[in-house]
Write an enzyme that holds these catalytic residues in place. Structure first.
Site, PDB file in Angstrom:
ATOM      1  N   GLU A  68       0.821  -1.223   0.000  1.00 39.23           N
ATOM      2  CA  GLU A  68       0.000   0.000   0.000  1.00 39.23           C
ATOM      3  C   GLU A  68       0.851   1.268   0.000  1.00 39.23           C
ATOM      4  OE1 GLU A  68      -3.028  -0.188   3.068  1.00 39.23           O
ATOM      5  OE2 GLU A  68      -4.140  -1.694   1.948  1.00 39.23           O
ATOM      6  N   GLU A 117      -5.555  -8.277  -0.555  1.00 41.67           N
ATOM      7  CA  GLU A 117      -6.262  -8.001   0.712  1.00 41.67           C
ATOM      8  C   GLU A 117      -7.711  -7.725   0.377  1.00 41.67           C
ATOM      9  OE1 GLU A 117      -4.718  -5.192   3.604  1.00 41.67           O
ATOM     10  OE2 GLU A 117      -2.660  -5.713   3.051  1.00 41.67           O
TER      11      GLU A 117
HETATM   12  O1  AHR Z   1      -5.237  -5.961   6.858  1.00 42.30           O
HETATM   13  C1  AHR Z   1      -5.146  -4.839   7.690  1.00 42.30           C
HETATM   14  C2  AHR Z   1      -4.414  -3.694   7.022  1.00 42.30           C
HETATM   15  O2  AHR Z   1      -5.189  -3.207   5.975  1.00 42.30           O
HETATM   16  C3  AHR Z   1      -3.092  -4.019   6.355  1.00 42.30           C
HETATM   17  O3  AHR Z   1      -2.039  -3.978   7.251  1.00 42.30           O
HETATM   18  C4  AHR Z   1      -2.951  -2.936   5.337  1.00 42.30           C
HETATM   19  O4  AHR Z   1      -2.214  -3.338   4.222  1.00 42.30           O
HETATM   20  C5  AHR Z   1      -4.380  -2.556   5.015  1.00 42.30           C
HETATM   21  O5  AHR Z   1      -4.577  -1.199   5.081  1.00 42.30           O
END
Ligand code: AHR
Length: 502
Positions: free
Chosen positions: A172, A291
């Site tokens: 990210e 994610e």
């Molecule tokens: O999964 C929780 C968080 O969400 C992770 O650390 C990050 O990559 C995202 O913002």
């Protein structure tokens, strides 16, 4: 309400990459400590890994697990997690305002992953660190021996290289919250140079560059264009993330959000094609959606608590307790990935244990399946094979994110080896049962049909330690096979898996 669906053997989308059912473990809250790792727990193995959790992970058959972050990775020194445990440093984790003991590092995770039958997908730190630590990490994990880092691995107890294939180039990096956040041009340049160094070691590595953290980011989708223009020839995947929220408790709007997910994938796919065209390249970059999940139940209260605490180790954090409504959402998200499996090749549920996760544990106690465990498990087990392009005829509704959200959300997968056709269906209508007519063409004779249903009267119903089976699947005999079509009526707000044996 009635719905008609036609599946034809020749109308296919793609052969699904099994890594579509990947997972994610971050050094965050209790994901690692008292999640997968708890020395002294009655089920712990010689490495301190909880056997009850391993059993639940194995049951999911998740083929790949991303590690160690997440936001955590952007200020992480992987070297802190190697060598004798009692000599490892405790560090501040700037991402989650906690302390990190480093009692679990790459060796422990690698052994856990092998025991869990899952492949490692590692992230390098391109926030506080960069190319040099990334190339050392790859040498440590993948080089056979005779060099500083590979011999150190041997000295630390692992003779053979792990030969890790999948590597994330940071996490990210478009997010201002990220330690070492960069502009698209800065990150693109660093990711490209890091990828070149990693490829100089092994050109067959699969590399994932960061796309947008979500599609509401102000830099989206220019971020993808700039980053891919810098890195296109060096990377295999661009990573996307999305979390789903229902603060307003509006189920119809909530369940429409996968339309936004679909658009996000479509847009980034278009950006990939644009850069490919601009570069006159033959290379096909794909999407790693590494994610995704529902995440809102504890999000605001966590943010308040975090501001006040004093760097605790492995606190309760991001422990969303999922309800029956989330089963429907996770079903729709997975359906979207299956329908987009030509471009989304990898996806990781975020996360796996305790932290926004399908599996929960009690320190020193038991573990249980959250409600969302089941749709993820069914997709992972039965969603392998060829994704089918279904013709769906069903009424739709108007939502904020789209004008025509089909009440029936469905995907279909043909597994030629197993001789099965599997359909995952969500009835997004809250009041009306749905009579589905599934017409199967070109698959040969259908021999039998099974229907597995997840339904609860209460959208807010959860599975807890005291009541772990409150929301769970049941097998019904209400699907009828007549010739080569299946008729089944599914209840309002329900999740179904329909398996046809050929
Ligand atoms: O999964 C929780 C968080 O969400 C992770 O650390 C990050 O990559 C995202 O913002």
């Amino acid at each position: 309400m009635e719905a008609r669906v036609v599946a034809h053997a020749r109308y296919t989308i793609a052969d699904i990459d099994k890594r579509l059912y990947g997972s994610f473990l971050e050094h965050l809250g209790r994901a690692v400590y008292t999640g997968i790792y708890e020395p002294g727990h009655p089920t712990a193995d010689k490495n301190g890994m909880r056997g009850d959790v391993l059993d639940l992970v194995r049951e999911l058959n998740t083929p790949v697990c991303r590690y160690p972050g997440g936001n955590f990775v952007s200020a992480y020194n992987w070297e802190d997690g190697i060598g004798p445990r009692d000599a490892r440093p405790t560090r501040l984790d700037l991402a989650w305002r906690t302390s990190e003991s480093n009692h679990v590092g790459i060796h422990e995770f690698a052994e856990w992953a092998a025991a869990a039958n899952t492949e490692m997908m590692l992230a390098v730190n391109l926030g506080s660190r960069g190319l040099d630590s990334a190339r050392s990490f790859v040498e440590y994990t993948n080089h056979p021996g005779g060099t500083y880092w590979s011999d150190l691995r041997k000295k630390n107890g692992r003779a053979d290289p792990w030969n890790v294939r999948l590597w994330c180039l940071g996490n990210e990096m478009d997010g201002p919250w990220q330690v070492g956040h960069k502009s698209a041009a800065e990150y693109g340049h660093l990711a490209n140079e890091t990828a070149k160094a990693m490829r100089a070691f092994d050109d067959t590595l699969e590399l994932i560059v960061c796309g947008s953290s979500h599609s509401d980011m102000p830099t989206y989708p220019q971020w993808e264009a700039t980053v891919l223009e810098e890195t296109y020839d060096q990377v295999d995947y661009i990573s996307l993330h999305m979390y789903f929220e229902n603060y307003e408790k509006n189920t119809a709007e909530f369940l429409a959000l996968p339309e936004k997910l679909d658009r996000y994938i479509g847009t980034v796919s278009g950006v990939i094609d644009y850069v490919k065209g601009k570069k006159r390249s033959k290379r096909n970059v794909k999407i790693s959606f590494d994610e995704w999940n529902v995440w809102y139940h504890e999000r605001r209260s966590d943010a308040i608590r975090m501001k006040e605490w004093d760097w605790p180790h492995a606190p309760v954090l991001l422990e969303d307790i999922y309800n029956f409504e989330d089963v429907l959402q996770v079903g729709c998200i997975l359906n979207t990935f299956i329908r987009r499996s030509d471009v989304v090749r990898i996806a990781c549920i975020a996360q796996l244990v305790n932290v926004i996760a399908p599996i929960m544990t009690m320190p020193g106690g038991g573990s249980w399946r959250q409600t969302i465990y089941y749709p993820f498990k069914f997709a992972s087990l039965y969603g392998r094979g060829t994704a089918l392009h279904l013709d769906v005829d069903c009424a739709s509704y108007r939502a904020d994110v789209a004008d025509n959200v089909s009440y029936l959300d469905i995907s279909g997968v043909h597994d030629g080896d197993a001789g099965t056709l599997t359909f995952f269906a969500v009835n997004r209508h809250g009041d009306e049962p749905m009579a589905i007519d599934l017409s199967l063409e070109g698959f040969g004779e259908a021999k039998s049909v099974e229907h597995t249903l997840i339904k609860h009267q209460d959208l807010e119903a959860t599975n807890t330690r005291e009541n772990p089976d409150n929301v769970k699947p049941e097998t019904t005999d209400d699907a009828v096979l007549s010739g080569n079509s299946v008729q089944v009526t599914v209840p309002p707000y329900s999740y179904s898996m329909i398996i046809v044996r050929l």
